[in-house]
Design an enzyme around this catalytic site. Structure first.
Site, PDB file in Angstrom:
ATOM      1  N   GLY A  15       0.810  -1.306   0.227  1.00 55.85           N
ATOM      2  CA  GLY A  15       0.183   0.113   0.274  1.00 55.85           C
ATOM      3  C   GLY A  15       1.101   1.334   0.195  1.00 55.85           C
ATOM      4  O   GLY A  15       2.286   1.239   0.050  1.00 55.85           O
ATOM      5  N   ASP A 131      -3.314  11.187  14.588  1.00 58.17           N
ATOM      6  CA  ASP A 131      -3.506  10.643  13.399  1.00 58.17           C
ATOM      7  C   ASP A 131      -4.125   9.577  13.433  1.00 58.17           C
ATOM      8  O   ASP A 131      -4.432   8.416  12.271  1.00 58.17           O
ATOM      9  CB  ASP A 131      -2.459  10.227  12.238  1.00 58.17           C
ATOM     10  CG  ASP A 131      -2.581  10.799  10.431  1.00 58.17           C
ATOM     11  OD1 ASP A 131      -4.012  11.174  10.414  1.00 58.17           O
ATOM     12  OD2 ASP A 131      -1.963   9.909   9.425  1.00 58.17           O
TER      13      ASP A 131
END
Length: 539
Positions: A15, A131
């Site tokens: 990814g 995050d």
């Protein structure tokens, strides 16, 4: 395959994100599969970022929890900076949500409770994620106590926000995190604590229930404005106890949000009280979940936050008296000596051309005056008819005719030479060249009365064949004429022909016709015999 350091080999990418690319890798000695996240070059090429991350290596390595992806090692090799982590065979929560749709309230509460447990452990060690979003939650598959596969969420990317908070990156991004999940204090540049992760958990629960974040917009600025000023709307499918938890996590003030530990405890109470098999006692406990959402008395703070007060400034440094060749343009600002002060230009004399010319209005002042005049209302007043341009018709002046010399030249006949002296090909006489484009004469507009309109001319009246305009009269005339002709023919045949006799005698049509034909034949034969018999006797 690409080697990374002396222990690992990159095999294939899994990814790609905003901070780097995740690769499926292998340990050379043992052959064990691991995940290595190779950070972007702008992060790895900054020595300050590398030194900061090396100082936090010990904190990230000892951060261990069943719902946290463990960081094994940190590789720094040239311009390459990589994180070595455990490999999780499973999709992230963002991909799973897009493929399978929203979660149920019970599933949302249990999954977020596991993430809150991981946050509570990291906050206890002084590490703030900053995050938290579905893309950073990996879903591993484990075998439960009954032997069935179960979903096991694992939180990843700890410490990446610390790298993104470096001065070389915040110049372009201006804040750390994703706009849809960022806390209001992070957007305002205020001090950040562990409450930013709790705010991200509230956004995560809202998205798991509805399939989208509570604050959306066409630009990042619009989303940040909603985080600062708007309140989320409660979906109709969210139970009241669960919405109480989400609303408390999404408070604008950090000190009004619960701690990660209290959040995990409250979510498990809500999951037990909103399910189908919930007991009355569990349902009553879920309705009173607000009492469990207490704030964190000592929230974990983000270290090394550069919060400069507005009135703070470094003193100006004075360079040493060195030669001009040793000047460094990147050094601190130098102070000039007293003798090198700012020089003042001498005054201009009164008779100079610059002083004689008055300075006009500023362009902005002219634009403001023009806008002010345009904004004034139209005044209604009397207008003299002679000044009305709509009541005057333009009168064009006649074009000037040829001059007297030109008329005289045209009137005199030209003398032609004798025939033997004339050239074979005669050129036409030169004509006076007129300009191709004549300058238009100024037009004078004088009031002029309109000429009287002439009386309409009467045309001779034509006699129409059909004076009475009756629709369809032409076709009717033709029909009447045909009928009249047929009537006349019938009358002639009745009175002149044998129709009347036939009708009186009562004979049929065939008998009458055959009798008439035989009579005619007999009459013709008689005339013929008489002509032939009388011929010889007369001789």
């Amino acid at each position: 395959m690409r080697p990374v350091g002396s222990k690992y080999v990159l095999e294939e990418p899994l990814g790609r994100g905003a901070t780097g690319t995740v690769w499926r890798s292998q340990v050379r000695d043992t052959g064990e599969s691991v995940a290595i996240k190779v950070l972007k070059e702008e992060l790895a090429s900054d020595p300050d970022i590398v030194m900061r991350f090396l100082r936090e290596r010990s904190v990230l390595v000892r951060l261990t929890h069943p719902h946290i992806v463990k960081v094994r090692d940190l590789v720094v090799e040239g311009d390459l900076l990589a994180l070595v982590m455990d490999l999780v065979d499973g999709p992230d929560l963002y991909r799973y949500l897009r493929e399978n749709g929203p979660f149920s309230p019970v599933g949302t509460a249990l999954l977020t409770a596991a993430v809150a447990d991981a946050l509570a452990t990291s906050h206890a060690d002084g590490v703030v994620h900053r995050d938290l979003k579905p893309a950073n939650v990996l879903l591993a598959t484990v075998t439960g106590a009954d032997g069935s596969p179960q979903m096991h969420p694992m939180l990843t990317d700890f410490g990446i926000a610390r790298l993104a908070d470096s001065p070389g990156v915040t110049r372009t991004h201006e804040f750390v995190g994703t706009p849809a999940y960022i806390a209001p204090e992070s957007a305002q540049g205020l001090p950040q604590t562990s409450a930013v992760d709790v705010y991200g958990a509230g956004i995560l629960m809202y998205e798991l229930l509805t399939g989208h974040a509570p604050f959306r917009g066409e630009s990042a600025i619009e989303v940040l404005h909603q985080h600062l000023s708007e309140e989320p709307r409660r979906p109709s499918t969210v139970p009241e106890p669960l919405w109480t938890v989400i609303e408390r996590c999404l408070r604008k003030k950090p000190d009004e949000r619960p701690s990660a530990e209290n959040l995990a405890r409250a979510l498990r109470v809500v999951a037990a009280g909103v399910g189908v098999h919930a007991t009355p006692a569990a349902a009553e406990a879920a309705l009173g979940v607000a009492a469990l959402l207490g704030p964190d008395p000592e929230p974990a703070t983000v270290p090394d936050q550069q919060l400069v007060p507005p009135d703070a400034a470094d003193p100006t440094q004075v360079l040493s008296q060195q030669s001009p060749r040793s000047y460094d343009p990147n050094a601190a600002t130098s102070v000039l000596s007293a003798g090198d002060g700012t020089r003042v230009m001498p005054p201009m004399p009164d008779g100079s051309p610059q002083s004689a010319q008055p300075q006009g209005p500023h362009p902005w002042e002219s634009q403001l005056n023009a806008a002010r005049h345009r904004a004034e209302q139209t005044e209604v007043q009397y207008l003299d008819p002679n000044q009305d341009p709509l009541r005057r018709r333009p009168r064009r002046q006649p074009q000037p005719g040829p001059s007297a010399a030109q008329q005289q030249a045209y009137a005199q006949p030209q003398q032609q030479p004798p025939a033997h002296q004339q050239p074979r090909y005669q050129q036409p006489p030169p004509q006076q060249q007129q300009p191709r484009y004549q300058q238009p004469q100024p037009q004078r507009y004088e009031p002029q009365r309109p000429p009287p309109e002439p009386a309409p001319r009467r045309e001779p009246r034509r006699r129409s064949a059909n004076p009475v305009k009756i629709p369809g009269l032409g076709c009717l005339k033709g029909c009447m004429t045909v009928i009249l002709v047929l009537v006349v023919i019938f009358l002639l045949a009745w009175y002149v022909g044998p129709l009347q006799d036939w009708f009186n005698t009562g004979k049929g049509l065939w008998d009458s016709v055959t009798g008439w034909v035989s009579s005619a034949w007999h009459w013709v034969s008689t005339i013929n015999n008489a002509t032939n018999g009388g011929g010889p006797g007369g001789q």
